[in-house]
Design a protein around this motif. Structure first.
Motif, PDB file in Angstrom:
ATOM      1  N   SER A   1      12.617  -3.679   2.728  1.00 49.60           N
ATOM      2  CA  SER A   1      12.481  -5.050   3.240  1.00 49.60           C
ATOM      3  C   SER A   1      13.852  -5.680   3.491  1.00 49.60           C
ATOM      4  CB  SER A   1      11.684  -5.905   2.256  1.00 49.60           C
ATOM      5  OG  SER A   1      12.331  -5.979   1.003  1.00 49.60           O
TER       6      SER A   1
ATOM      7  N   VAL B   1      12.893  -2.156  14.373  1.00 47.95           N
ATOM      8  CA  VAL B   1      11.891  -1.529  13.510  1.00 47.95           C
ATOM      9  C   VAL B   1      11.184  -0.394  14.236  1.00 47.95           C
ATOM     10  CG1 VAL B   1       9.764  -1.912  12.195  1.00 47.95           C
ATOM     11  CG2 VAL B   1      11.572  -3.639  12.173  1.00 47.95           C
TER      12      VAL B   1
ATOM     13  N   HIS C   1      10.164 -12.276  10.603  1.00 48.32           N
ATOM     14  CA  HIS C   1       8.711 -12.437  10.659  1.00 48.32           C
ATOM     15  C   HIS C   1       8.041 -11.061  10.615  1.00 48.32           C
ATOM     16  CE1 HIS C   1      10.066 -11.703  14.775  1.00 48.32           C
ATOM     17  NE2 HIS C   1       8.862 -11.201  15.011  1.00 48.32           N
TER      18      HIS C   1
ATOM     19  N   GLN D   1      15.168  -9.235  11.269  1.00 46.79           N
ATOM     20  CA  GLN D   1      13.802  -9.670  11.567  1.00 46.79           C
ATOM     21  C   GLN D   1      13.274 -10.499  10.404  1.00 46.79           C
ATOM     22  OE1 GLN D   1      11.064  -6.759  13.260  1.00 46.79           O
ATOM     23  NE2 GLN D   1       9.427  -7.485  11.893  1.00 46.79           N
TER      24      GLN D   1
ATOM     25  N   ILE E   1      15.146  -4.528   6.801  1.00 48.93           N
ATOM     26  CA  ILE E   1      14.511  -5.238   7.921  1.00 48.93           C
ATOM     27  C   ILE E   1      15.092  -6.643   8.082  1.00 48.93           C
ATOM     28  CG2 ILE E   1      12.317  -6.145   8.781  1.00 48.93           C
ATOM     29  CD1 ILE E   1      10.931  -3.818   7.352  1.00 48.93           C
ATOM     30  N   THR E   2      15.284  -7.321   6.970  1.00 47.04           N
ATOM     31  CA  THR E   2      15.745  -8.720   7.063  1.00 47.04           C
ATOM     32  C   THR E   2      17.253  -8.824   7.193  1.00 47.04           C
ATOM     33  OG1 THR E   2      15.772  -8.847   4.637  1.00 47.04           O
ATOM     34  CG2 THR E   2      13.757  -9.549   5.760  1.00 47.04           C
TER      35      THR E   2
ATOM     36  N   VAL F   1       7.430  -9.163   8.231  1.00 47.72           N
ATOM     37  CA  VAL F   1       8.133  -8.186   7.400  1.00 47.72           C
ATOM     38  C   VAL F   1       7.141  -7.347   6.602  1.00 47.72           C
ATOM     39  CG1 VAL F   1       9.797  -7.882   5.532  1.00 47.72           C
ATOM     40  CG2 VAL F   1      10.169  -9.647   7.267  1.00 47.72           C
TER      41      VAL F   1
ATOM     42  N   SER G   1       2.506 -12.124   5.321  1.00 51.27           N
ATOM     43  CA  SER G   1       3.432 -11.245   6.035  1.00 51.27           C
ATOM     44  C   SER G   1       4.550 -10.736   5.148  1.00 51.27           C
ATOM     45  CB  SER G   1       4.048 -11.981   7.230  1.00 51.27           C
ATOM     46  OG  SER G   1       4.872 -13.053   6.780  1.00 51.27           O
ATOM     47  N   ASP G   2       4.625 -11.270   3.923  1.00 53.97           N
ATOM     48  CA  ASP G   2       5.709 -10.869   3.028  1.00 53.97           C
ATOM     49  C   ASP G   2       5.182 -10.772   1.609  1.00 53.97           C
ATOM     50  OD1 ASP G   2       8.048 -10.254   1.788  1.00 53.97           O
ATOM     51  OD2 ASP G   2       9.031 -12.184   2.136  1.00 53.97           O
TER      52      ASP G   2
END
Length: 591
Positions: free
Chosen positions: A34, A102, A45, A43, A37-38, A47, A350-351
């Protein structure tokens, strides 16, 4: 004393290299993806959806890669597959840092990682039998020759101090080495117990591998950040360091697992070799070469024909599913309860990691419950290794683990509250999660021990080594699958006859038709494949039932899985008892 036929270096490499790190890199990636990704991709949203998709793709690849790596190891050797696996893991962790999106870049990196991780996980099972390969030596020894050692065990007499002319048959018999039931074979000590003890150590080291990831790998981004690095650079530095560690582990396996027992014939020359059913004329090449489809079909067939291996398969299915039940559904059960009682606000779907901020009480309780379960599992691993060696006659330790699973999961599924401080809570929840840990590690350790014993055919060999028919002993571990030709009688029929024969048969092959060492990789791949099915079944079906039938549904599913394991274990025990009784009756009839 543990009867390892592998060297200390090989055993240490297996435990501290293959077993310890087989899960460490997976835990690190699952906990860090994660942040990639962040922090790296940027990103903010969807996730959770991305993390879930990557994890699901990982499992799909594992279903194909696990048996494929197992089949390959039966051709090229378990050492080569372990080295390749860790090399791929290390490179894939570096590739993660080159991803700019992603899909498809991060997804491809995750698939590459899964290919390597499945190789290392499968080799944990495949290498175990090589540590305790049973070898049989047929020997007729001249007492006038110096002491000879085979496989590190003395099998001969000290030189005679008497004149050859005065050695009588009676004197020769008095000086002959002790043998079991007048057998002409000298056998290494039974290694089934060593397999079970080693399986317990493997379970403990894999648990310690998760701690290595949590205590050493995961804090790396924070430490690099404290040194002044930007968050994105700190994450990248951590992945580069962990990837380099994977490469080092691969090099350690390359040098530490050389010349494993039973792996002498494996090489890359066999990679594309066509199927060969008959062994060659040379004694160094006695293992059959089967096509890849036949290797897989044979491993599946053994699940039905060998009760030991079949029970190991079922144990692996339950063990892998149990790991998901503890790590996934206990936190989900806890979070759902706190949301239902209004103690927490709804988390961002979403998280999933948002639970740490939106509901810290639930997060702390879930961490405590899963932590207690895994701590008990870690401490119980060597205990189950000992029990599996001490009470392996009817697989009692595995059935004990299954009973603990039935009781623990049924009790957890019936809980009204996971919080012992609530009015509906109970302090007994800590005992319940302890049962879950005992069930999980018991299934892991005992199933690994069963596969090791089944591959080496230790249990049947132990009973066969002491079975005689007209004073002709049978042998459960021969390279050609039959009782070896009898050597000339060592004691002459008269004083004028030659006293000693001259025949000497060296060590038999460490694998034969009665053992399945030439299929150990395929068996390990099938074992991992069934474990993957267990994970997918519980994840999908358990998740759907969680929403439709209630939070306790996945735990009742796990109770049913353990009940199935218990039933299969009882059936195998009954079969073993019946076979043992028939064997004793035949023995009495022969005598």
């Amino acid at each position: 004393m543990l009867g390892f036929t592998a060297t200390r270096t090989q055993v240490a490499t297996y435990l501290f290299g293959v077993a310890l790190f087989s899960i460490s890199f997976l835990v690190f990636l699952n906990s860090s993806i994660s942040f990639v990704i962040t922090q790296r991709i940027g990103q903010a949203h969807n996730v959770g959806d991305a993390v879930g998709t990557l994890g699901f793709a990982d499992e799909l690849v594992a279903l194909v890669a696990c048996p494929a790596w197992g089949l390959l190891s039966d051709r090229v050797g378990v050492r080569s597959v372990a080295v390749i696996g860790y090399m791929i893991v290390g490179v894939s962790l570096w590739v993660f840092m080159a991803a700019k999106n992603v899909y498809p870049q991060l997804l491809l990196a995750r698939l590459l990682f899964s290919v390597g991780a499945t190789a290392t996980a499968t080799m944990v099972t495949a290498i175990l039998p090589t540590m305790t390969v049973v070898q049989v030596v047929q020997i007729v020894q001249d007492p006038r020759t110096p002491r000879r050692r085979v496989n590190g065990t003395s099998h001969a007499l000290a030189p005679s101090i008497s004149s050859e002319l005065t050695i009588t048959p009676a004197r020769f018999q008095s000086r002959s080495p002790p043998r079991d039931d007048n057998d002409d074979t000298v056998v290494r000590k039974d290694t089934a117990a060593s397999t079970s003890h080693l399986a317990g150590l493997v379970g403990m080291f894999t648990g310690c591998g998760a701690l290595v990831a949590l205590l050493i790998f995961l804090p790396l981004p924070t430490r690099f950040g404290q040194g002044g690095a930007e968050p994105a650079d700190a994450v990248a530095d951590a992945f580069y360091v962990v990837g380099a560690i994977a490469i080092v582990v691969a090099l350690g396996c390359f040098f530490g697992l050389r010349r494993l027992p039973g792996e002498e014939e494996k090489s890359w020359e066999r990679f594309w070799r066509t199927e060969q059913n008959k062994a060659s004329d040379t004694p160094q090449s006695r293992q059959p070469i089967l096509s890849y489809p036949r290797l897989f079909l044979e491993s599946v067939r053994l699940g039905y024909q060998s009760p030991t291996i079949g029970l190991g398969y079922v144990g692996g299915f339950v063990a892998r599913a149990s790991s998901v039940a503890i790590s996934l559904f206990i936190p989900l059960f806890t979070n759902t309860y706190f949301l239902k009682t209004g103690q927490c606000r709804a988390t961002d779907p979403s998280d999933p990691a948002d639970i740490k901020n939106s509901c810290p009480q639930a997060y702390k309780l879930a961490a405590m419950l899963t932590g207690i379960s895994q701590l008990i599992a870690l401490l119980s691993a060597p205990i189950f290794g000992y029990l599996s060696a001490r009470y392996r006659k009817y697989n009692l330790p595995l059935m004990l683990a299954a009973v603990a699973g039935v009781a623990g999961y049924s009790a957890f599924g019936s809980l009204a509250s996971p919080d012992p401080a609530s009015k509906d809570g109970s302090g007994g929840i800590f005992a319940i999660v302890a049962l879950l840990g005992i069930s999980q590690i018991g299934a892991i350790v005992c199933s690994l021990a069963l596969l090791g014993r089944g591959i080496n055919d230790d249990d049947s060999r132990k009973s066969q080594l002491h079975t005689t028919d007209d004073n002709v002993p049978t042998n459960g571990h021969l390279s050609a699958g039959t009782t070896p030709p009898r050597s000339p009688a060592m004691t002459p029929q008269s004083e004028e006859a030659p006293l000693l024969g001259t025949n000497y048969s060296g060590p038999a092959s460490s694998s034969g038709p009665e053992s399945h060492t030439h299929l150990k990789g395929s068996i390990a791949g099938t074992y991992s494949l069934l474990g993957g099915f267990g994970i997918l079944l519980l994840t999908k079906a358990g998740g759907a039932l969680f929403d439709s039938s209630g939070p306790g549904a996945p735990f009742y599913m796990m109770a049913a899985f353990n009940a199935l394991l218990l039933v299969v274990g009882v059936l195998v025990a009954v079969r073993d008892a019946y076979s043992g009784a028939r064997g004793e009756q035949r023995g009495r009839e022969v005598r």
